[in-house]
Design a protein around this motif. Sequence first.
Motif, PDB file in Angstrom:
ATOM      1  N   ALA A 140      42.864  33.478  37.503  1.00  0.00           N
ATOM      2  CA  ALA A 140      43.310  34.798  37.027  1.00  0.00           C
ATOM      3  C   ALA A 140      44.694  34.729  36.413  1.00  0.00           C
ATOM      4  CB  ALA A 140      43.324  35.795  38.181  1.00  0.00           C
ATOM      5  N   SER A 141      45.517  33.811  36.912  1.00  0.00           N
ATOM      6  CA  SER A 141      46.915  33.874  36.486  1.00  0.00           C
ATOM      7  C   SER A 141      47.195  33.079  35.213  1.00  0.00           C
ATOM      8  CB  SER A 141      47.838  33.413  37.608  1.00  0.00           C
ATOM      9  OG  SER A 141      47.432  32.155  38.066  1.00  0.00           O
ATOM     10  N   VAL A 142      46.551  31.922  35.045  1.00  0.00           N
ATOM     11  CA  VAL A 142      47.017  31.044  33.972  1.00  0.00           C
ATOM     12  C   VAL A 142      46.752  31.593  32.579  1.00  0.00           C
ATOM     13  CG1 VAL A 142      47.213  28.878  35.204  1.00  0.00           C
ATOM     14  CG2 VAL A 142      44.982  29.581  34.411  1.00  0.00           C
ATOM     15  N   ASP A 143      45.494  31.960  32.319  1.00  0.00           N
ATOM     16  CA  ASP A 143      45.154  32.373  30.959  1.00  0.00           C
ATOM     17  C   ASP A 143      45.762  33.721  30.593  1.00  0.00           C
ATOM     18  OD1 ASP A 143      43.961  31.113  28.936  1.00  0.00           O
ATOM     19  OD2 ASP A 143      41.923  31.778  29.343  1.00  0.00           O
ATOM     20  N   THR A 144      45.837  34.620  31.561  1.00  0.00           N
ATOM     21  CA  THR A 144      46.309  35.974  31.267  1.00  0.00           C
ATOM     22  C   THR A 144      47.774  35.958  30.834  1.00  0.00           C
ATOM     23  OG1 THR A 144      46.695  36.148  33.637  1.00  0.00           O
ATOM     24  CG2 THR A 144      44.731  37.235  32.785  1.00  0.00           C
ATOM     25  N   ILE A 145      48.617  35.293  31.621  1.00  0.00           N
ATOM     26  CA  ILE A 145      50.052  35.296  31.311  1.00  0.00           C
ATOM     27  C   ILE A 145      50.300  34.500  30.029  1.00  0.00           C
ATOM     28  CG2 ILE A 145      52.329  34.514  32.126  1.00  0.00           C
ATOM     29  CD1 ILE A 145      51.386  35.116  34.972  1.00  0.00           C
TER      30      ILE A 145
ATOM     31  N   ILE B 183      46.479  51.221  29.840  1.00  0.00           N
ATOM     32  CA  ILE B 183      46.044  50.725  31.149  1.00  0.00           C
ATOM     33  C   ILE B 183      45.684  49.233  31.075  1.00  0.00           C
ATOM     34  CG2 ILE B 183      45.262  52.781  32.390  1.00  0.00           C
ATOM     35  CD1 ILE B 183      42.576  52.552  30.961  1.00  0.00           C
ATOM     36  N   PRO B 184      46.624  48.379  30.622  1.00  0.00           N
ATOM     37  CA  PRO B 184      46.270  46.967  30.453  1.00  0.00           C
ATOM     38  C   PRO B 184      45.889  46.276  31.763  1.00  0.00           C
ATOM     39  CG  PRO B 184      48.644  47.268  30.256  1.00  0.00           C
ATOM     40  CD  PRO B 184      48.035  48.642  30.305  1.00  0.00           C
ATOM     41  N   PHE B 185      46.358  46.809  32.901  1.00  0.00           N
ATOM     42  CA  PHE B 185      46.007  46.210  34.186  1.00  0.00           C
ATOM     43  C   PHE B 185      44.929  47.035  34.891  1.00  0.00           C
ATOM     44  CE2 PHE B 185      50.236  44.725  33.142  1.00  0.00           C
ATOM     45  CZ  PHE B 185      50.151  43.370  33.415  1.00  0.00           C
ATOM     46  N   SER B 186      44.316  47.957  34.131  1.00  0.00           N
ATOM     47  CA  SER B 186      43.329  48.883  34.663  1.00  0.00           C
ATOM     48  C   SER B 186      44.014  49.809  35.683  1.00  0.00           C
ATOM     49  CB  SER B 186      42.155  48.123  35.269  1.00  0.00           C
ATOM     50  OG  SER B 186      41.125  49.004  35.587  1.00  0.00           O
TER      51      SER B 186
ATOM     52  N   GLY C  99      31.937  49.410  42.322  1.00  0.00           N
ATOM     53  CA  GLY C  99      31.042  48.289  42.614  1.00  0.00           C
ATOM     54  C   GLY C  99      31.109  47.236  41.519  1.00  0.00           C
ATOM     55  N   ARG C 100      30.483  46.121  41.758  1.00  0.00           N
ATOM     56  CA  ARG C 100      30.436  45.048  40.743  1.00  0.00           C
ATOM     57  C   ARG C 100      29.062  44.402  40.778  1.00  0.00           C
ATOM     58  NH1 ARG C 100      35.916  43.520  39.113  1.00  0.00           N
ATOM     59  NH2 ARG C 100      36.406  45.561  38.313  1.00  0.00           N
ATOM     60  N   SER C 101      28.539  44.028  39.600  1.00  0.00           N
ATOM     61  CA  SER C 101      27.364  43.133  39.559  1.00  0.00           C
ATOM     62  C   SER C 101      27.880  41.820  39.029  1.00  0.00           C
ATOM     63  CB  SER C 101      26.307  43.616  38.579  1.00  0.00           C
ATOM     64  OG  SER C 101      26.038  44.942  38.762  1.00  0.00           O
TER      65      SER C 101
ATOM     66  N   PRO D 276      45.017  43.595  24.988  1.00  0.00           N
ATOM     67  CA  PRO D 276      44.833  43.574  26.454  1.00  0.00           C
ATOM     68  C   PRO D 276      43.966  42.367  26.786  1.00  0.00           C
ATOM     69  CG  PRO D 276      43.396  45.237  25.451  1.00  0.00           C
ATOM     70  CD  PRO D 276      44.214  44.651  24.331  1.00  0.00           C
ATOM     71  N   VAL D 277      44.472  41.461  27.603  1.00  0.00           N
ATOM     72  CA  VAL D 277      43.732  40.200  27.793  1.00  0.00           C
ATOM     73  C   VAL D 277      42.403  40.398  28.525  1.00  0.00           C
ATOM     74  CG1 VAL D 277      45.603  38.540  27.532  1.00  0.00           C
ATOM     75  CG2 VAL D 277      45.231  39.613  29.739  1.00  0.00           C
ATOM     76  N   VAL D 278      42.269  41.519  29.236  1.00  0.00           N
ATOM     77  CA  VAL D 278      40.944  41.863  29.779  1.00  0.00           C
ATOM     78  C   VAL D 278      40.517  43.148  29.050  1.00  0.00           C
ATOM     79  CG1 VAL D 278      39.618  42.390  31.878  1.00  0.00           C
ATOM     80  CG2 VAL D 278      41.640  40.918  32.017  1.00  0.00           C
TER      81      VAL D 278
HETATM   82  C1  HEM Z   1      49.085  39.878  31.593  1.00  0.00           C
HETATM   83  C2  HEM Z   1      48.472  39.534  32.664  1.00  0.00           C
HETATM   84  C3  HEM Z   1      47.288  40.230  33.300  1.00  0.00           C
HETATM   85  C4  HEM Z   1      46.538  41.275  32.867  1.00  0.00           C
HETATM   86  C5  HEM Z   1      46.692  42.068  31.568  1.00  0.00           C
HETATM   87  C6  HEM Z   1      45.528  41.529  33.873  1.00  0.00           C
HETATM   88  C7  HEM Z   1      44.564  42.525  33.803  1.00  0.00           C
HETATM   89  C8  HEM Z   1      43.581  42.722  34.741  1.00  0.00           C
HETATM   90  C9  HEM Z   1      42.530  43.699  34.631  1.00  0.00           C
HETATM   91  C10 HEM Z   1      42.361  44.685  33.491  1.00  0.00           C
HETATM   92  C11 HEM Z   1      41.748  43.581  35.740  1.00  0.00           C
HETATM   93  C12 HEM Z   1      40.475  44.379  36.051  1.00  0.00           C
HETATM   94  C13 HEM Z   1      40.778  45.507  37.020  1.00  0.00           C
HETATM   95  C14 HEM Z   1      39.555  46.353  37.303  1.00  0.00           C
HETATM   96  O1  HEM Z   1      38.513  45.812  37.610  1.00  0.00           O
HETATM   97  O2  HEM Z   1      39.644  47.596  37.210  1.00  0.00           O
HETATM   98  C15 HEM Z   1      42.302  42.541  36.558  1.00  0.00           C
HETATM   99  C16 HEM Z   1      41.781  42.168  37.777  1.00  0.00           C
HETATM  100  C17 HEM Z   1      42.342  41.209  38.564  1.00  0.00           C
HETATM  101  N1  HEM Z   1      43.481  40.493  38.316  1.00  0.00           N
HETATM  102 FE1  HEM Z   1      44.630  40.605  36.647  1.00  0.00          FE
HETATM  103  N2  HEM Z   1      45.686  40.639  34.890  1.00  0.00           N
HETATM  104  C18 HEM Z   1      46.762  39.841  34.593  1.00  0.00           C
HETATM  105  C19 HEM Z   1      47.275  38.833  35.393  1.00  0.00           C
HETATM  106  C20 HEM Z   1      46.858  38.527  36.650  1.00  0.00           C
HETATM  107  C21 HEM Z   1      47.482  37.550  37.519  1.00  0.00           C
HETATM  108  C22 HEM Z   1      48.742  36.766  37.186  1.00  0.00           C
HETATM  109  C23 HEM Z   1      46.750  37.522  38.671  1.00  0.00           C
HETATM  110  C24 HEM Z   1      46.936  36.719  39.940  1.00  0.00           C
HETATM  111  C25 HEM Z   1      47.861  35.934  40.231  1.00  0.00           C
HETATM  112  C26 HEM Z   1      45.675  38.476  38.527  1.00  0.00           C
HETATM  113  C27 HEM Z   1      44.722  38.733  39.479  1.00  0.00           C
HETATM  114  C28 HEM Z   1      43.692  39.635  39.345  1.00  0.00           C
HETATM  115  C29 HEM Z   1      42.649  39.818  40.350  1.00  0.00           C
HETATM  116  C30 HEM Z   1      42.508  39.053  41.665  1.00  0.00           C
HETATM  117  C31 HEM Z   1      41.800  40.819  39.856  1.00  0.00           C
HETATM  118  C32 HEM Z   1      40.531  41.357  40.529  1.00  0.00           C
HETATM  119  C33 HEM Z   1      40.850  42.622  41.294  1.00  0.00           C
HETATM  120  C34 HEM Z   1      39.604  43.202  41.969  1.00  0.00           C
HETATM  121  O3  HEM Z   1      38.522  43.181  41.402  1.00  0.00           O
HETATM  122  O4  HEM Z   1      39.754  43.714  43.090  1.00  0.00           O
HETATM  123  N3  HEM Z   1      45.775  39.066  37.294  1.00  0.00           N
HETATM  124  N4  HEM Z   1      43.416  42.029  35.937  1.00  0.00           N
END
Ligand code: HEM
Length: 561
Positions: free
Chosen positions: A363-368, A495-498, A154-156, A426-428
């Motif tokens: 989501a894409s600009v700052d992370t990359i 787990i940088p992308f979770s 879930g999310r708040s 890890p950016v997040v």
């Molecule tokens: C180095 C680049 C990136 C990292 C390290 C990263 C990391 C993450 C993390 C840790 C989450 C949280 C996942 C969770 O809630 O368990 C997340 C969520 C998400 N990311 Fe990324 N991200 C990156 C790039 C991107 C890019 C390029 C996009 C889209 C083009 C993107 C789209 C999303 C979206 C839409 C979510 C929400 C997913 C959801 O809640 O269902 N991310 N990302």
Amino acid sequence: MSFTVGANVAEPYVNGVVCWRAASEPLIPLYKFRRRLCAACSKTKTITRSIIYKQGMAFLVVCISSLLIISISIYVFQLLANRRSRLPPGPRPLPFIGNLLDVVGELPHRSLARIAGRHGPLMTVRLGSQVIIVASSPSTAREVLQTHNRSLTGRSPPDAWLALGHAANSVFVLPPGRRWRALRRIGTEHLLSARQLDGSRLRPLLREATLDLLRRVLGFVEAGSPVEVGRASFAAVMDLQWRAMFSAGLDDAEERALHDAAREAVAVSLSPNVSDFFPALAAADLQGERRLFGRRLAMVYQLVDEQMERRMRGQREAGVGRSGEKDLLDVMLDMSLEQAKDAGAATINRDVIRTFLTDIFLASVDTIASTIEWAMAELLQHPDAMSKLQEELRKVLGSNAHVEQSDVDRLPYLRAVVKETLRLHPVVPLVPNKAEETVEIQGHTVPKGCTVLVSLWAVHRDVGAWPEPDRFIPERFLPRLEETGFLGTTEFDFIPFSAGHRVCLGLPLATRMVHAMLGSLLHRFEWTLPQEVKENVVDMSESLGLTMIMATPLQAIAKSV
Ligand code: HEM
């Protein structure tokens, strides 16, 4: 509210004079008392003040003591409830503010990791009225992201995200229901899957984005100025994402407006906000975060709306959809038309389209861009690693000007550098989930409704998993490049992308762009630090909004190879 003055306080002596009028009116509301008494005698002014002062003080004392009694009762009640509910251990909370003083003042991922060092890898902290359970080790992360993931997705929404109704349609904060699943499916099937990214429409765009970045850096080189690595990467990714969604580029003015709006929206969106800690005060938006986020978001919305208007006008005039390959906007507009025809409850409407495209863009600009900037900052401070990587690139690419996706498999050291960067930066750094059901984790209760925070930052610096966790050592990944991929589904120590149901949607795009852009920057240019930075040190401090970026943007000198 009115206050009464009893006979005992209605006989005030001031400089030895008694006010007879006050003495003869035993019960007078204070606000009236003040006016009427003044008309009664020449000394009343002083007497009135004195009585109001006494009354005011008495009222204040009553308020403060009631508040104290209430908060101490809540505090004792919470302590007893905690003991009975078997919440994970944690620092003792103060009445009302909980552990806010322990957490704020430092970046939250750092303060939470410090507190976890004392209380363990599954701990409870209270931020204002909110109960937060923090998982800080690979094994507790696995419990949240795998074992109990179904109950913990879930999310708040943070309060700021309520601006312009963004939270109602945002894939980041929607609960795991129909709309959230539909949006994830659209993102994957039409933009972000490996099949799409390697297909005939997107692959040339990805290549063009890398070349665009190289051109931007060359511009700095020719001008003889230091390269703002993050800014150049940000601009190139922004342009790529815009083209992928709308098949249209950005002019200079749009690029500047979007850069500032996106950076600030991301920065403000998750910064600590009193409205999140005390939801009862949220309506007042005391820090103004919601208003600020709304203003930044409105600028992105405006540009997205212009694209939507233009496309819909084009469709109306032509009477059919666009010919050729469809971009993400086409796909979503087609879906909304289909659903409108079915006359059912539309999952995809105009608001949803606007929010989703904005989310994907943000989501894409700052992370990359931040990942590339962190990697360059580490490499510039570790010249051995930089030389080793450039040597590998020379051997594998030869005279090819830039890295293609097909080269990445043959560049193990590049992959190790990217992984080590994402481990340390890890950016997040913190992933917030909400417990939709009560679950048991390692003998403790995680109650329904509380926030479950996974600290990717702490997991990535876990001493049990990573020897010398604070050092940049890409070599540590060489033996396990194939083993864990990026999803952490085996060890959960990286787990940088979770992981789990809400795993990052943009992983395939992010890994492609970070490898291609970073590798190409290092292959095409020699990099050094500006003299003044060499004499001091690179400022590696972090700044945290939605993502963790460098607080001081990196500048470096590039020289064409
Ligand atoms: C180095 C680049 C990136 C990292 C390290 C990263 C990391 C993450 C993390 C840790 C989450 C949280 C996942 C969770 O809630 O368990 C997340 C969520 C998400 N990311 Fe990324 N991200 C990156 C790039 C991107 C890019 C390029 C996009 C889209 C083009 C993107 C789209 C999303 C979206 C839409 C979510 C929400 C997913 C959801 O809640 O269902 N991310 N990302």
